[in-house]
Design an enzyme around this catalytic site. Sequence first.
Site, PDB file in Angstrom:
ATOM      1  N   GLY A 136       0.833  -1.194   0.000  1.00  0.00           N
ATOM      2  CA  GLY A 136       0.000   0.000   0.000  1.00  0.00           C
ATOM      3  C   GLY A 136       0.865   1.240   0.000  1.00  0.00           C
ATOM      4  O   GLY A 136       2.025   1.205  -0.437  1.00  0.00           O
ATOM      5  N   SER A 137       0.325   2.312   0.525  1.00  0.00           N
ATOM      6  CA  SER A 137       1.040   3.588   0.430  1.00  0.00           C
ATOM      7  C   SER A 137       2.159   3.696   1.469  1.00  0.00           C
ATOM      8  O   SER A 137       2.139   3.015   2.507  1.00  0.00           O
ATOM      9  CB  SER A 137       0.056   4.737   0.623  1.00  0.00           C
ATOM     10  N   THR A 138       3.102   4.559   1.195  1.00  0.00           N
ATOM     11  CA  THR A 138       4.237   4.746   2.106  1.00  0.00           C
ATOM     12  C   THR A 138       3.750   5.262   3.460  1.00  0.00           C
ATOM     13  O   THR A 138       4.221   4.817   4.515  1.00  0.00           O
ATOM     14  CB  THR A 138       5.251   5.716   1.475  1.00  0.00           C
ATOM     15  N   THR A 171       0.881   4.753   5.006  1.00  0.00           N
ATOM     16  CA  THR A 171       0.302   3.657   5.800  1.00  0.00           C
ATOM     17  C   THR A 171       1.405   2.708   6.273  1.00  0.00           C
ATOM     18  O   THR A 171       1.357   2.212   7.406  1.00  0.00           O
ATOM     19  CB  THR A 171      -0.761   2.898   4.970  1.00  0.00           C
ATOM     20  N   GLY A 172       2.393   2.471   5.433  1.00  0.00           N
ATOM     21  CA  GLY A 172       3.521   1.623   5.831  1.00  0.00           C
ATOM     22  C   GLY A 172       4.216   2.146   7.085  1.00  0.00           C
ATOM     23  O   GLY A 172       4.612   1.381   7.972  1.00  0.00           O
ATOM     24  N   GLU A 229       5.671  -3.349   0.994  1.00  0.00           N
ATOM     25  CA  GLU A 229       5.787  -3.000  -0.436  1.00  0.00           C
ATOM     26  C   GLU A 229       4.999  -1.715  -0.625  1.00  0.00           C
ATOM     27  O   GLU A 229       3.765  -1.733  -0.647  1.00  0.00           O
ATOM     28  CB  GLU A 229       5.218  -4.117  -1.309  1.00  0.00           C
ATOM     29  N   CYS A 245       1.872  -0.199  -8.841  1.00  0.00           N
ATOM     30  CA  CYS A 245       2.952   0.369  -8.022  1.00  0.00           C
ATOM     31  C   CYS A 245       4.193   0.625  -8.861  1.00  0.00           C
ATOM     32  O   CYS A 245       4.807   1.674  -8.773  1.00  0.00           O
ATOM     33  CB  CYS A 245       3.260  -0.558  -6.863  1.00  0.00           C
TER      34      CYS A 245
HETATM   35  P1  NAD Z   1      -3.414   2.452   1.389  1.00  0.00           P
HETATM   36  O1  NAD Z   1      -2.126   2.511   2.107  1.00  0.00           O
HETATM   37  O2  NAD Z   1      -4.354   3.604   1.524  1.00  0.00           O
HETATM   38  O3  NAD Z   1      -4.265   1.183   1.859  1.00  0.00           O
HETATM   39  C1  NAD Z   1      -3.739  -0.133   1.778  1.00  0.00           C
HETATM   40  C2  NAD Z   1      -4.358  -1.005   2.853  1.00  0.00           C
HETATM   41  O4  NAD Z   1      -3.972  -0.523   4.140  1.00  0.00           O
HETATM   42  C3  NAD Z   1      -5.886  -1.039   2.864  1.00  0.00           C
HETATM   43  O5  NAD Z   1      -6.297  -2.370   3.135  1.00  0.00           O
HETATM   44  C4  NAD Z   1      -6.235  -0.117   4.013  1.00  0.00           C
HETATM   45  O6  NAD Z   1      -7.492  -0.416   4.617  1.00  0.00           O
HETATM   46  C5  NAD Z   1      -5.108  -0.422   4.989  1.00  0.00           C
HETATM   47  N1  NAD Z   1      -4.836   0.647   5.968  1.00  0.00           N
HETATM   48  C6  NAD Z   1      -5.074   1.975   5.858  1.00  0.00           C
HETATM   49  N2  NAD Z   1      -4.629   2.618   6.965  1.00  0.00           N
HETATM   50  C7  NAD Z   1      -4.087   1.672   7.776  1.00  0.00           C
HETATM   51  C8  NAD Z   1      -3.427   1.717   9.041  1.00  0.00           C
HETATM   52  N3  NAD Z   1      -3.243   2.862   9.704  1.00  0.00           N
HETATM   53  N4  NAD Z   1      -2.962   0.561   9.563  1.00  0.00           N
HETATM   54  C9  NAD Z   1      -3.097  -0.607   8.902  1.00  0.00           C
HETATM   55  N5  NAD Z   1      -3.721  -0.708   7.709  1.00  0.00           N
HETATM   56  C10 NAD Z   1      -4.215   0.416   7.151  1.00  0.00           C
HETATM   57  O7  NAD Z   1      -3.047   2.165  -0.130  1.00  0.00           O
HETATM   58  P2  NAD Z   1      -4.032   2.094  -1.389  1.00  0.00           P
HETATM   59  O8  NAD Z   1      -4.501   3.491  -1.671  1.00  0.00           O
HETATM   60  O9  NAD Z   1      -5.026   1.005  -1.188  1.00  0.00           O
HETATM   61  O10 NAD Z   1      -3.033   1.614  -2.551  1.00  0.00           O
HETATM   62  C11 NAD Z   1      -2.270   2.488  -3.328  1.00  0.00           C
HETATM   63  C12 NAD Z   1      -0.836   2.546  -2.856  1.00  0.00           C
HETATM   64  O11 NAD Z   1      -0.298   1.238  -2.790  1.00  0.00           O
HETATM   65  C13 NAD Z   1       0.075   3.292  -3.801  1.00  0.00           C
HETATM   66  O12 NAD Z   1       0.950   4.119  -3.059  1.00  0.00           O
HETATM   67  C14 NAD Z   1       0.867   2.197  -4.492  1.00  0.00           C
HETATM   68  O13 NAD Z   1       2.121   2.593  -5.000  1.00  0.00           O
HETATM   69  C15 NAD Z   1       0.996   1.205  -3.401  1.00  0.00           C
HETATM   70  N6  NAD Z   1       1.280  -0.129  -3.937  1.00  0.00           N
HETATM   71  C16 NAD Z   1       2.543  -0.636  -3.797  1.00  0.00           C
HETATM   72  C17 NAD Z   1       2.861  -1.880  -4.336  1.00  0.00           C
HETATM   73  C18 NAD Z   1       4.249  -2.474  -4.216  1.00  0.00           C
HETATM   74  O14 NAD Z   1       4.418  -3.650  -4.504  1.00  0.00           O
HETATM   75  N7  NAD Z   1       5.238  -1.728  -3.802  1.00  0.00           N
HETATM   76  C19 NAD Z   1       1.870  -2.615  -5.011  1.00  0.00           C
HETATM   77  C20 NAD Z   1       0.604  -2.065  -5.135  1.00  0.00           C
HETATM   78  C21 NAD Z   1       0.313  -0.823  -4.582  1.00  0.00           C
END
Ligand code: NAD
Length: 470
Positions: free
Chosen positions: A220-222, A224-225, A242, A277
């Site tokens: 997901g997003s940086t 949230t990571g 990731e 991504c």
């Molecule tokens: P996001 O971070 O908003 O959400 C991802 C997941 O995290 C969702 O299931 C969400 O409910 C959960 N989440 C949100 N806040 C949280 C928290 N505080 N604690 C735990 N979990 C939480 O990301 P998105 O908008 O769904 O996806 C897009 C992003 O993902 C982009 O930045 C993209 O580059 C990245 N991405 C990276 C890869 C990779 O392999 N590096 C692959 C696909 C997407």
Amino acid sequence: MSKYNLIINGEKVAGENADFEVINPADESVYELCPSASDKQLDLAVEGANEAFKSWSALSSKQREEFLNKVADKIEENSEELAKIIVQEQGKPLFLANVEVGAGSAWVRYTSSLELGVKTIEDSDERQVQIHRKPLGVIASITPWNWPFMIAIWHIIPALKTGNTMICKPSSNTPLSTLKLVELMNEVLPKGVINILSGGSSLGAKMSSHEGIRKVVFTGSTQTGKYIMKDAANNLKRLTLELGGNDAGIILPNCENLDEYTAKIFQGAFLNMGQTCAALKRLYVHEDQYDEVCEKLVNLANNEKVGNGLEEGVTFGPVQNQEQLNLVIDLVEDARAKGAKVLCGGHRLDQKGYFYPPTIVSDIDNSLRLVQEEQFGPVLPVIKYSTVEEALAMANDCEVGLGGSVWSHDKQKASEIALKLECGTAWVNNHAEVLPHIPFGGCKLSGIGTEFGEEGLQEFTQIQIMNLAK
Ligand code: NAD
């Protein structure tokens, strides 16, 4: 009430919190209701997965492979239904959803065939020393909305193959294909091995801090990571993160084969409407070939047929959600206001659905937000350069580093430049290709850890040294 269920310790159950709506991005209608898990249900899932860990981890690797091959059979038997769910919750055209499901089952078969084995590092008169790889316990998977089905498989299969059990939480934008996947998996796996809870960010945060969970694998997003890393600190959970990317591509000067390369660049930039991504998100082109490259990209963009992914002939679907569409609009308008030229696209379509056609932006300064931020949508800014050193400096002046690419008929030169890119994967004459046997991961703020291949499998284990005195 939702027709989908959570799965906790092999049981299909309704969510204890209120159902939430899943929106079809092609027409903004409510596609389905989705169950929402309570904190108590998270505790029950962790309990079930910990119990199942005892017997699942005791199986041989070969036995687990046999189980996982039955999962691949299930996916293949239900591929049509799965692909249609993906189109309606995610928005991508049906042919691409079919690729997602097909690649998913191939990924299951390949990953479950991998073996880590035991490595002997010394066998002398004094001692025999071996490295064994042990599973970690219960692992949480948290996934995004762009490739919901495929990314769930990327998390689940290496975790289960190495003897761990799991609790998945898909994105609340696209939970349904993963709910269906885990339902199918539970038809062939022992109870408690794979559980699924749907819900929003607060559920993800509770999983990240739960004492009964040993690792979080997150895509997901940086931002949230970073939250997850903090929440996971209480019991020193292992992490695979990731995260976001903003991949640069550089076409070297005097490049031959421009027709072939621009077609591949277009594909690498607009794959899944740019919501990938490791999509190519900024393109650097030498001033002598700049206009020619822009023209070729615009022609390719004009060939796409934008529409509902279930309609025949559609090649380009909507952006997945309103928030993401707003970000794309905001970044393009900012660039336009600051003098960049929008060569094609550049406006939301005047109809229901989050449609934004493929958009090429030229004459743009490298410092603008459309270049510097991850737009994660159907836009490609093309930036002019004079020297390769300047292009490299602009490509590397970025806080994330997932992928990058260099394009030229001179493969030797291009490979040398590619190795100077600060990113996890440096492609030459290609972009965004991921395969189950090739390790993948980001550097800088694009994440921690590796997925795929043997290196990816290792991330779901901890080493135990066996040191035998002779
Ligand atoms: P996001 O971070 O908003 O959400 C991802 C997941 O995290 C969702 O299931 C969400 O409910 C959960 N989440 C949100 N806040 C949280 C928290 N505080 N604690 C735990 N979990 C939480 O990301 P998105 O908008 O769904 O996806 C897009 C992003 O993902 C982009 O930045 C993209 O580059 C990245 N991405 C990276 C890869 C990779 O392999 N590096 C692959 C696909 C997407």
